[in-house]
Design a protein around this motif. Structure first.
Motif, PDB file in Angstrom:
ATOM      1  N   LEU A  23       0.836  -1.193   0.000  1.00  0.00           N
ATOM      2  CA  LEU A  23       0.000   0.000   0.000  1.00  0.00           C
ATOM      3  C   LEU A  23       0.873   1.247   0.000  1.00  0.00           C
ATOM      4  CD1 LEU A  23      -2.469  -1.133   2.792  1.00  0.00           C
ATOM      5  CD2 LEU A  23      -2.819  -1.214   0.321  1.00  0.00           C
ATOM      6  N   THR A  24       0.325   2.325  -0.517  1.00  0.00           N
ATOM      7  CA  THR A  24       1.024   3.607  -0.438  1.00  0.00           C
ATOM      8  C   THR A  24       0.724   4.234   0.915  1.00  0.00           C
ATOM      9  OG1 THR A  24      -0.813   4.898  -1.304  1.00  0.00           O
ATOM     10  CG2 THR A  24       0.733   3.952  -2.927  1.00  0.00           C
ATOM     11  N   SER A  25       1.505   5.225   1.270  1.00  0.00           N
ATOM     12  CA  SER A  25       1.270   5.916   2.536  1.00  0.00           C
ATOM     13  C   SER A  25      -0.083   6.622   2.527  1.00  0.00           C
ATOM     14  CB  SER A  25       2.392   6.898   2.832  1.00  0.00           C
ATOM     15  OG  SER A  25       2.495   7.849   1.793  1.00  0.00           O
ATOM     16  N   ALA A  26      -0.542   7.104   1.370  1.00  0.00           N
ATOM     17  CA  ALA A  26      -1.853   7.758   1.291  1.00  0.00           C
ATOM     18  C   ALA A  26      -2.968   6.792   1.679  1.00  0.00           C
ATOM     19  CB  ALA A  26      -2.087   8.305  -0.118  1.00  0.00           C
ATOM     20  N   GLU A  27      -2.788   5.521   1.381  1.00  0.00           N
ATOM     21  CA  GLU A  27      -3.785   4.506   1.724  1.00  0.00           C
ATOM     22  C   GLU A  27      -3.623   4.021   3.164  1.00  0.00           C
ATOM     23  OE1 GLU A  27      -4.034   2.530  -2.704  1.00  0.00           O
ATOM     24  OE2 GLU A  27      -2.295   2.151  -1.433  1.00  0.00           O
ATOM     25  N   LEU A  28      -2.388   3.870   3.599  1.00  0.00           N
ATOM     26  CA  LEU A  28      -2.106   3.244   4.882  1.00  0.00           C
ATOM     27  C   LEU A  28      -2.096   4.221   6.054  1.00  0.00           C
ATOM     28  CD1 LEU A  28      -1.459   0.509   6.075  1.00  0.00           C
ATOM     29  CD2 LEU A  28       0.939   0.893   5.555  1.00  0.00           C
ATOM     30  N   ASN A  29      -1.566   5.415   5.864  1.00  0.00           N
ATOM     31  CA  ASN A  29      -1.409   6.339   6.982  1.00  0.00           C
ATOM     32  C   ASN A  29      -2.713   6.710   7.678  1.00  0.00           C
ATOM     33  OD1 ASN A  29       1.335   6.244   6.798  1.00  0.00           O
ATOM     34  ND2 ASN A  29       1.581   8.289   5.952  1.00  0.00           N
ATOM     35  N   PRO A  30      -3.853   6.879   6.961  1.00  0.00           N
ATOM     36  CA  PRO A  30      -5.089   7.174   7.700  1.00  0.00           C
ATOM     37  C   PRO A  30      -5.462   6.070   8.698  1.00  0.00           C
ATOM     38  CG  PRO A  30      -5.373   7.711   5.392  1.00  0.00           C
ATOM     39  CD  PRO A  30      -4.058   6.989   5.513  1.00  0.00           C
ATOM     40  N   LEU A  31      -5.280   4.809   8.318  1.00  0.00           N
ATOM     41  CA  LEU A  31      -5.582   3.718   9.252  1.00  0.00           C
ATOM     42  C   LEU A  31      -4.576   3.679  10.396  1.00  0.00           C
ATOM     43  CD1 LEU A  31      -6.690   0.831   6.878  1.00  0.00           C
ATOM     44  CD2 LEU A  31      -8.107   2.255   8.341  1.00  0.00           C
ATOM     45  N   LEU A  32      -3.297   3.921  10.097  1.00  0.00           N
ATOM     46  CA  LEU A  32      -2.295   3.967  11.160  1.00  0.00           C
ATOM     47  C   LEU A  32      -2.602   5.104  12.128  1.00  0.00           C
ATOM     48  CD1 LEU A  32       1.020   3.274   9.222  1.00  0.00           C
ATOM     49  CD2 LEU A  32      -0.097   1.788  10.888  1.00  0.00           C
ATOM     50  N   GLY A  33      -2.993   6.244  11.584  1.00  0.00           N
ATOM     51  CA  GLY A  33      -3.333   7.375  12.443  1.00  0.00           C
ATOM     52  C   GLY A  33      -4.472   7.050  13.393  1.00  0.00           C
ATOM     53  N   LEU A  34      -5.509   6.399  12.886  1.00  0.00           N
ATOM     54  CA  LEU A  34      -6.634   6.000  13.744  1.00  0.00           C
ATOM     55  C   LEU A  34      -6.184   5.018  14.823  1.00  0.00           C
ATOM     56  CD1 LEU A  34      -9.473   5.519  11.100  1.00  0.00           C
ATOM     57  CD2 LEU A  34      -9.320   7.319  12.841  1.00  0.00           C
ATOM     58  N   ALA A  35      -5.369   4.056  14.437  1.00  0.00           N
ATOM     59  CA  ALA A  35      -4.896   3.051  15.407  1.00  0.00           C
ATOM     60  C   ALA A  35      -4.005   3.693  16.465  1.00  0.00           C
ATOM     61  CB  ALA A  35      -4.154   1.937  14.680  1.00  0.00           C
ATOM     62  N   ILE A  36      -3.137   4.604  16.051  1.00  0.00           N
ATOM     63  CA  ILE A  36      -2.252   5.282  17.006  1.00  0.00           C
ATOM     64  C   ILE A  36      -3.063   6.175  17.934  1.00  0.00           C
ATOM     65  CG2 ILE A  36      -0.413   7.010  17.193  1.00  0.00           C
ATOM     66  CD1 ILE A  36       0.746   5.719  14.576  1.00  0.00           C
ATOM     67  N   GLU A  37      -4.038   6.895  17.379  1.00  0.00           N
ATOM     68  CA  GLU A  37      -4.894   7.743  18.203  1.00  0.00           C
ATOM     69  C   GLU A  37      -5.620   6.898  19.260  1.00  0.00           C
ATOM     70  OE1 GLU A  37      -8.368  11.131  17.704  1.00  0.00           O
ATOM     71  OE2 GLU A  37      -7.992   9.758  16.045  1.00  0.00           O
ATOM     72  N   HIS A  38      -6.157   5.764  18.845  1.00  0.00           N
ATOM     73  CA  HIS A  38      -6.837   4.869  19.790  1.00  0.00           C
ATOM     74  C   HIS A  38      -5.856   4.374  20.859  1.00  0.00           C
ATOM     75  CE1 HIS A  38      -9.646   1.932  21.339  1.00  0.00           C
ATOM     76  NE2 HIS A  38      -8.716   1.007  21.194  1.00  0.00           N
ATOM     77  N   ALA A  39      -4.671   3.983  20.448  1.00  0.00           N
ATOM     78  CA  ALA A  39      -3.674   3.476  21.400  1.00  0.00           C
ATOM     79  C   ALA A  39      -3.275   4.551  22.410  1.00  0.00           C
ATOM     80  CB  ALA A  39      -2.448   2.969  20.652  1.00  0.00           C
ATOM     81  N   MET A  40      -3.145   5.789  21.931  1.00  0.00           N
ATOM     82  CA  MET A  40      -2.715   6.867  22.819  1.00  0.00           C
ATOM     83  C   MET A  40      -3.775   7.213  23.862  1.00  0.00           C
ATOM     84  SD  MET A  40      -0.688   9.241  20.060  1.00  0.00           S
ATOM     85  CE  MET A  40      -0.031  10.447  21.210  1.00  0.00           C
ATOM     86  N   GLN A  41      -4.987   6.788  23.652  1.00  0.00           N
ATOM     87  CA  GLN A  41      -6.066   7.043  24.611  1.00  0.00           C
ATOM     88  C   GLN A  41      -6.109   5.986  25.714  1.00  0.00           C
ATOM     89  OE1 GLN A  41      -9.463   7.184  22.031  1.00  0.00           O
ATOM     90  NE2 GLN A  41      -8.929   9.178  21.201  1.00  0.00           N
TER      91      GLN A  41
END
Length: 176
Positions: A23-41
């Motif tokens: 996958l490109t970063s444009a495809e993958l980074n939004p999902l990584l961002g959501l997962a990281i945001e959830h983890a940081m909570q």
């Protein structure tokens, strides 16, 4: 991706994984961002492990600067503190891929294409983290139990790992 599997983005990612590979970063980074945001909570967060990322230079370059600074401000450079490289032979990787039964489209042809892509695209990422002094190589060709024991042994021997986990700040780890 499992938590977001019913979204249009997840459907387009699955389509690409089924037919085109990385996958490109444009495809993958939004999902990584959501997962990281959830983890940081989460309470008592000690670190974040990102499995299988980055796999190619394009993904690596997309993190040259923290891509989520607007929504998830982070002090420092956003680089991982440790990168684990789990080494596995082609035969073992193929056997595990075919046995996992994760996707009805898994096939030897699909494995061959993705493994070839990994061998072509992965070395620059490995070289980058090795030269940065962040890479820990781990043999992952045994049984599950042997692999876990080997990983624990390798990490207990690593000053890089000791330094990363002894610090109380949040840490990030990549698993290539």
């Amino acid at each position: 991706m499992q938590a977001n599997r019913n979204t249009p983005l997840a459907a387009s990612i699955q389509e690409k994984l089924d037919h085109q590979g990385f996958l490109t970063s444009a495809e993958l980074n939004p999902l990584l961002g959501l997962a990281i945001e959830h983890a940081m909570q989460q309470k008592d967060l000690k670190g974040i492990l990102i499995d299988g990322f980055p796999r190619c230079e394009e993904q690596l370059n997309s993190w040259a600067q923290w891509p989520f600074q607007d929504k998830l401000p982070l002090e420092g450079d956003g680089k991982p503190d440790v990168v684990l490289l789990l080494n596995v032979t082609r035969d073992n990787a193929q056997a595990r891929y075919m046995a996992r039964g994760r996707d009805q489209n898994d096939s030897l042809d699909k494995f061959a294409k993705r493994f070839t892509e990994y061998l072509t695209e992965g070395p620059p990422v490995e070289r980058y983290y090795r030269e940065a002094g962040l890479l820990i190589d781990v043999d992952n060709n045994g049984t599950v139990e042997e692999n876990i024991a080997g990983l624990k042994r390798k990490l207990s021997e690593s000053s890089l790992w000791s330094h990363a986990v002894m610090d109380q700040e949040m840490r990030s780890f990549f698993l290539l």
